[in-house]
Design an enzyme around this catalytic site. Sequence first.
Site, mmCIF file in Angstrom:
data_model
loop_
_atom_site.group_PDB
_atom_site.id
_atom_site.type_symbol
_atom_site.label_atom_id
_atom_site.label_comp_id
_atom_site.label_asym_id
_atom_site.label_seq_id
_atom_site.Cartn_x
_atom_site.Cartn_y
_atom_site.Cartn_z
ATOM 1 N N GLU A 67 31.084 40.751 37.526
ATOM 2 C CA GLU A 67 31.777 41.611 38.575
ATOM 3 C C GLU A 67 31.613 43.019 38.265
ATOM 4 O O GLU A 67 31.803 43.379 37.099
ATOM 5 C CB GLU A 67 33.128 41.086 38.545
ATOM 6 C CG GLU A 67 34.001 42.257 39.648
ATOM 7 C CD GLU A 67 35.720 41.714 39.639
ATOM 8 O OE1 GLU A 67 36.392 42.291 40.405
ATOM 9 O OE2 GLU A 67 35.971 40.915 38.569
ATOM 10 N N LYS A 136 35.098 40.891 47.784
ATOM 11 C CA LYS A 136 36.168 40.245 46.983
ATOM 12 C C LYS A 136 37.288 39.892 48.087
ATOM 13 O O LYS A 136 37.678 41.102 49.016
ATOM 14 C CB LYS A 136 36.520 40.848 45.977
ATOM 15 C CG LYS A 136 37.555 40.286 45.038
ATOM 16 C CD LYS A 136 37.742 41.073 43.875
ATOM 17 C CE LYS A 136 38.780 40.288 42.913
ATOM 18 N NZ LYS A 136 38.926 41.320 41.579
ATOM 19 N N CYS A 192 36.127 36.836 40.745
ATOM 20 C CA CYS A 192 37.087 36.818 39.818
ATOM 21 C C CYS A 192 38.387 36.101 40.369
ATOM 22 O O CYS A 192 38.503 35.142 40.264
ATOM 23 C CB CYS A 192 37.401 38.217 39.321
ATOM 24 S SG CYS A 192 38.274 38.353 37.676
#
Length: 696
Positions: A67, A136, A192
């Site tokens: 990330e 994300k 994540c």
Amino acid sequence: MIDWPGRKGPPVAQQLPFDSLYRHGFARVAVAVPRVRVADPAYNAEQTLGLARQAAERGAVLTVFPELGLSSYTADDLFHQDALDDAVGAALARIVAESVDIATVLVVGAPVRTQGRLFNCGIVIQAGRVLGAAPKSYLPNYREFYEKRQYAAARESLDDHITIAGQRVPFGDDLLFQAANVPGFVAHLEICEDGWVPLPPSGFAALAGATVLVNLSASNIVIGKADYRRELCTSHSARYMAAYLYSAAGHGESTTDMAWDGQALICENGNLLAEGERFAAQPQLVTADIDLHRLAADRLRMTSFADNVHDHRDRLRRFRRIELGLPVPAGAVPLRREIPRFPYVPADPASRNERCAEVHHIQVEGLSTRMAATGSQRVVIGVSGGLDSTVALIVAAKTMDRLGLPRSNVLAYTMPGFGTSTRTLEDARRLMRAVGATAHEIDIRPSSTQMLRDLGHPAAEGVPQYDVTYENVQAGDRTSHLFRLANMHRALVVGTGDLSELALGWCTFGVGDHMAHYSVNASVPKTLVKFLVAWTIDTDGLGAEASEVLKSILATEISPELIPGDSDAPAQSSEATVGPYELQDFHLYHLLRFGDRPSRIAYLARHAWGDRTRGRWPDLIPADQRNEYDLATIKHWLGEFLHRFVQTSQFKRSTLPNAPKVGSGGSLSPRGDWRAPSDASAAAWLDELHRNVPDR
């Protein structure tokens, strides 16, 4: 410029060489953890490209980076600085340009300004093209995390396309990257925290068809977190029946208030395939060969997976598919993955002992329940001095213990015939005594001779005509005796035949060893039967006297003992007729469990059995008994297996007595795992084997 099949159109799998893993449903992937410098995209791009080239040299078609790997995760308010944004754009442009000569698909993490906002993105790059960007979805804003200070979530996007490196590309958390030239390869990106929420984006992506779930992470490390991540990733891969690739930020992130371990994981269907070194000072590159065919096979069979798809179909229809051609090498690509030689038997001694104990308890539970339900207090069992009847006798004895009945209620009969050797007869006698059964002996030669005479068979007059009639007269005579003895003693006949024999049709139909009131071994393969006996010895489950005879039984040739020969040892070898059980059990597992085509089974068998450097041997097998099989031998015995399993023996399995299923590898009960026509042809299987498997 590097050229590969995906650039000119998808190749047909059969056009690849037999030795290519891509021909048989596998794909090599990589997870990379580079060194980073905080807010130094030029340096980070250099590190990314270096690892990408290494991954390409190792043959990985997809390489995943952490990330925000181009900017670093810990840039904090520097993310709002124009200079950093410009540097990230330049780094992305360089990676896109240089990807033309790198034969792997790159998945990199970077901050992307668009629509007046900043998004934390995973970006897919191949051969000079940006294929898409996934923002994300869930931004942590608790404890040490303050991502909402800098970023917008995927749901806040106002456009489904944005511009990256001068290219207009798809944008959103609904992107599926589907390989046109590798069947079953469909990738999805999440970042994540997305993988930590109750309903991860990857779960919906899996229902929409994604098989390769990618998580770009910058998860910091605290005590116990690495174990939790590992469990999280493996459980995701199991729940979604997918591969799960996880790359966490490592060395070089700011240690202002946190530390980083650079955990790299590749999981598949609940198994951890590969993991990198944590806290490594050097860049990490972890590769693994994922089994796309197995994932597809499991999803195909699990009807509840399809039901779940149906329940979310409106959301799943919104996913967009982006087609790409993976850089599949045209030549041979050897498989770098352990294929167990004994799929029914764990190689690890502790796991193997647990497996044997579990199987034994299932067998005892099944037989004790049947006895209680029928009100029976006795069982009748034929004891030959071979492996199968040994395990069944042990189960019967332990069942009496469980029910609080004396072991003498096990009425055990050894019935020597024309081919019985002195060794197996003596072993049978010793074993019956050792377990405390009521031991009997019935010589079936007179009654079998009378039946042969009634049939007009030459053997009744001493002519050595040892045909199937000669053999089955003995097998039927034994079982007929057992059923009538059960009538006389108000007992149940316990069957002894195993899964391997049923798969190969190596049993006498009707009133023969095919039949019983209840079978305890019917879903236990021969390879596992051996280890159940060995486990009984190791655990001293029956005492010292029994252990000695069990060792002798383990060392005896597997034989039906129906043809006369040397009186000291069996004259027949079952494996000389039906093939090595260890190899045929391997074939059975992959055909029954996954529905593999014959060429794939042969490929896997050669990888597992080709030489002693591949796979692991259970430590109970002496070094001088560890066999190897070349491709020609595998092809021969696989052909024998397919003919017997598909075409000639299903009618026997269609009328099986009850028996407990013991393992996920499957059973052949028509009321359980396997329902098949008794009159099928094996032509399609044999044709595929002979067309697609070379002779050497």
